[in-house]
Scaffold this active site. Structure first.
Site, PDB file in Angstrom:
ATOM      1  N   ASP A  12       0.869  -1.181   0.000  1.00 10.54           N
ATOM      2  CA  ASP A  12       0.000   0.000   0.000  1.00 10.54           C
ATOM      3  C   ASP A  12       0.905   1.230   0.000  1.00 10.54           C
ATOM      4  OD1 ASP A  12      -2.378   1.625   0.394  1.00 10.54           O
ATOM      5  OD2 ASP A  12      -1.743   1.857   2.464  1.00 10.54           O
ATOM      6  N   TYR A  44      -0.701   8.527  -2.250  1.00  8.35           N
ATOM      7  CA  TYR A  44      -0.832   8.271  -3.687  1.00  8.35           C
ATOM      8  C   TYR A  44      -2.095   8.936  -4.256  1.00  8.35           C
ATOM      9  CZ  TYR A  44       2.621   4.374  -3.601  1.00  8.35           C
ATOM     10  OH  TYR A  44       3.746   3.595  -3.495  1.00  8.35           O
ATOM     11  N   GLY A  45      -3.060   9.174  -3.360  1.00 10.27           N
ATOM     12  CA  GLY A  45      -4.398   9.576  -3.793  1.00 10.27           C
ATOM     13  C   GLY A  45      -4.501  10.919  -4.482  1.00 10.27           C
ATOM     14  N   ASN A  76      -6.329   1.199  -2.993  1.00 15.08           N
ATOM     15  CA  ASN A  76      -7.318   1.442  -4.053  1.00 15.08           C
ATOM     16  C   ASN A  76      -6.723   2.292  -5.168  1.00 15.08           C
ATOM     17  OD1 ASN A  76     -10.358   0.678  -3.099  1.00 15.08           O
ATOM     18  ND2 ASN A  76      -8.987   1.021  -1.380  1.00 15.08           N
ATOM     19  N   THR A  77      -5.957   3.313  -4.784  1.00 20.43           N
ATOM     20  CA  THR A  77      -5.394   4.221  -5.787  1.00 20.43           C
ATOM     21  C   THR A  77      -4.430   3.467  -6.703  1.00 20.43           C
ATOM     22  OG1 THR A  77      -5.598   6.005  -4.171  1.00 20.43           O
ATOM     23  CG2 THR A  77      -4.187   6.411  -6.084  1.00 20.43           C
ATOM     24  N   GLU A 154      -6.063   8.753  10.087  1.00 23.05           N
ATOM     25  CA  GLU A 154      -4.685   8.629  10.596  1.00 23.05           C
ATOM     26  C   GLU A 154      -4.517   9.373  11.924  1.00 23.05           C
ATOM     27  OE1 GLU A 154      -1.390   8.952   7.950  1.00 23.05           O
ATOM     28  OE2 GLU A 154      -2.294   7.532   6.547  1.00 23.05           O
ATOM     29  N   CYS A 187     -11.429   3.112  -0.339  1.00 21.25           N
ATOM     30  CA  CYS A 187     -10.127   3.613   0.120  1.00 21.25           C
ATOM     31  C   CYS A 187      -9.802   2.857   1.393  1.00 21.25           C
ATOM     32  CB  CYS A 187     -10.208   5.119   0.400  1.00 21.25           C
ATOM     33  SG  CYS A 187      -8.725   5.788   1.170  1.00 21.25           S
ATOM     34  N   THR A 188      -8.527   2.503   1.526  1.00 19.86           N
ATOM     35  CA  THR A 188      -8.107   1.667   2.658  1.00 19.86           C
ATOM     36  C   THR A 188      -8.476   2.244   4.024  1.00 19.86           C
ATOM     37  OG1 THR A 188      -6.009   2.842   2.456  1.00 19.86           O
ATOM     38  CG2 THR A 188      -6.129   0.616   1.534  1.00 19.86           C
ATOM     39  N   HIS A 189      -8.522   3.574   4.130  1.00 21.27           N
ATOM     40  CA  HIS A 189      -8.726   4.196   5.442  1.00 21.27           C
ATOM     41  C   HIS A 189     -10.188   4.253   5.872  1.00 21.27           C
ATOM     42  CE1 HIS A 189      -4.667   5.430   4.603  1.00 21.27           C
ATOM     43  NE2 HIS A 189      -4.570   6.154   5.701  1.00 21.27           N
TER      44      HIS A 189
END
Ligand code: DGL
Length: 280
Positions: A12, A44-45, A76-77, A154, A187-189
């Site tokens: 990631d 990356y987004g 995801n990005t 985060e 999105c991972t978050h």
């Protein structure tokens, strides 16, 4: 029955992919997992597809040194930008998070409107919509970037935090007016903010966690290839990061839901030396 005791490699842009690792570890407790978080180059987004594809390729080349049986693009990005290129060029099978999330949304959506929330780059790539159209050419898809959810998750702000709720309402209320019956957390978050997202969109909208769906797809792929591990020992998670291992260890625990023991910092010199040696 054959088996394969090689590791599963996961990567990631940073810590977010640990939500995918969490799902993998819950379902495949005996598998060894090697994780790379590109913490020096996150996020990356907000980057271009070309740059994210280059980063993803370099990371896969770095991961090949561990002789993985599969590589999971737990971002995801990166999946949206780079998966087809990676699948065409890598010598091992490669699975991303977009396709599994899109498939489940089409299944659960039953012909209604599907909402997707993700980073700017993922939304701009249109990867979710394209994947959904492959499963159902009539799929109706509405999309919205929600970039502030990444720093909010985060920072460790909970779903009951006033700022989290204010941002969630601002992003999601316009989507709710379009009357979706499913919403993909692309999105991972975002799974960390599941409760805030659920409160705003209401009980009538099913939430799809792409990471969770990806773990199911990895199991199906390994089963089909007779490539599951046959040991009964607990699998080991080994993490590598390109910057700040301490921050990764501290924040990562919340994403993984477990203590992270083994994190190694990889210098740019080490990273590029290995990556270039393995590049095709
Ligand atoms: N991991 C990224 C994703 O799932 C979010 C963080 C980033 O922007 O790098 O899209």
């Amino acid at each position: 029955m054959s088996y394969d005791n090689r590791c599963i490699a996961v990567f990631d842009s940073g810590i977010g992919g640990l939500t995918v690792v969490r799902e993998l570890m819950n379902r495949l407790p005996h598998e060894d997992i090697i994780y790379f978080g590109d913490t020096a180059r996150v996020p990356y987004g907000i980057k271009s597809s070309e740059t994210v594809t280059r980063f993803a390729r370099e990371t896969c080349d770095f991961l090949l040194q561990f002789n993985p049986k599969i590589i999971v693009v737990a971002c995801n990005t990166a999946s949206a930008a780079a998966l087809p290129t990676l699948q065409e060029t890598l010598p091992v099978p490669c699975i991303g998070v977009v396709e599994p999330g899109a498939r489940e949304a089409v299944l659960q959506g039953r012909g209604g409107t599907i909402a997707v929330i993700a980073t700017e780059a993922t939304i701009n790539s249109d990867a979710y919509r394209r994947a959904m159209k492959r499963f159902d050419e009539n799929a109706r898809v509405v999309q919205k970037p929600c970039p502030l959810f990444v720093p909010i998750a985060e920072e460790g702000r909970s779903s009951s935090d006033a700022i989290t709720m204010a941002v969630a309402r601002d992003y999601l209320e316009p989507l709710v007016r379009l009357d979706p019956n499913v919403l993909v957390m692309g999105c991972t978050h975002y799974p960390l903010l599941r409760s805030a997202i659920g409160q705003v969109v209401g009980d009538g909208v099913k939430l799809i966690d792409s990471g969770e769906q990806t773990a199911r797809t990895v199991i199906a792929e390994l089963t089909q290839r007779s490539a599951l591990n046959d040991t009964k020992c607990e699998g080991k998670l080994t993490c590598y990061v390109s910057d700040n291992p301490q921050r990764f260890r501290e924040l990562g625990q919340r994403f993984l839901n477990k203590t992270i023991v083994d994190v190694t910092w990889i210098s740019p010199e080490q990273f590029f030396a290995v990556s270039q040696a393995n590049s095709a």
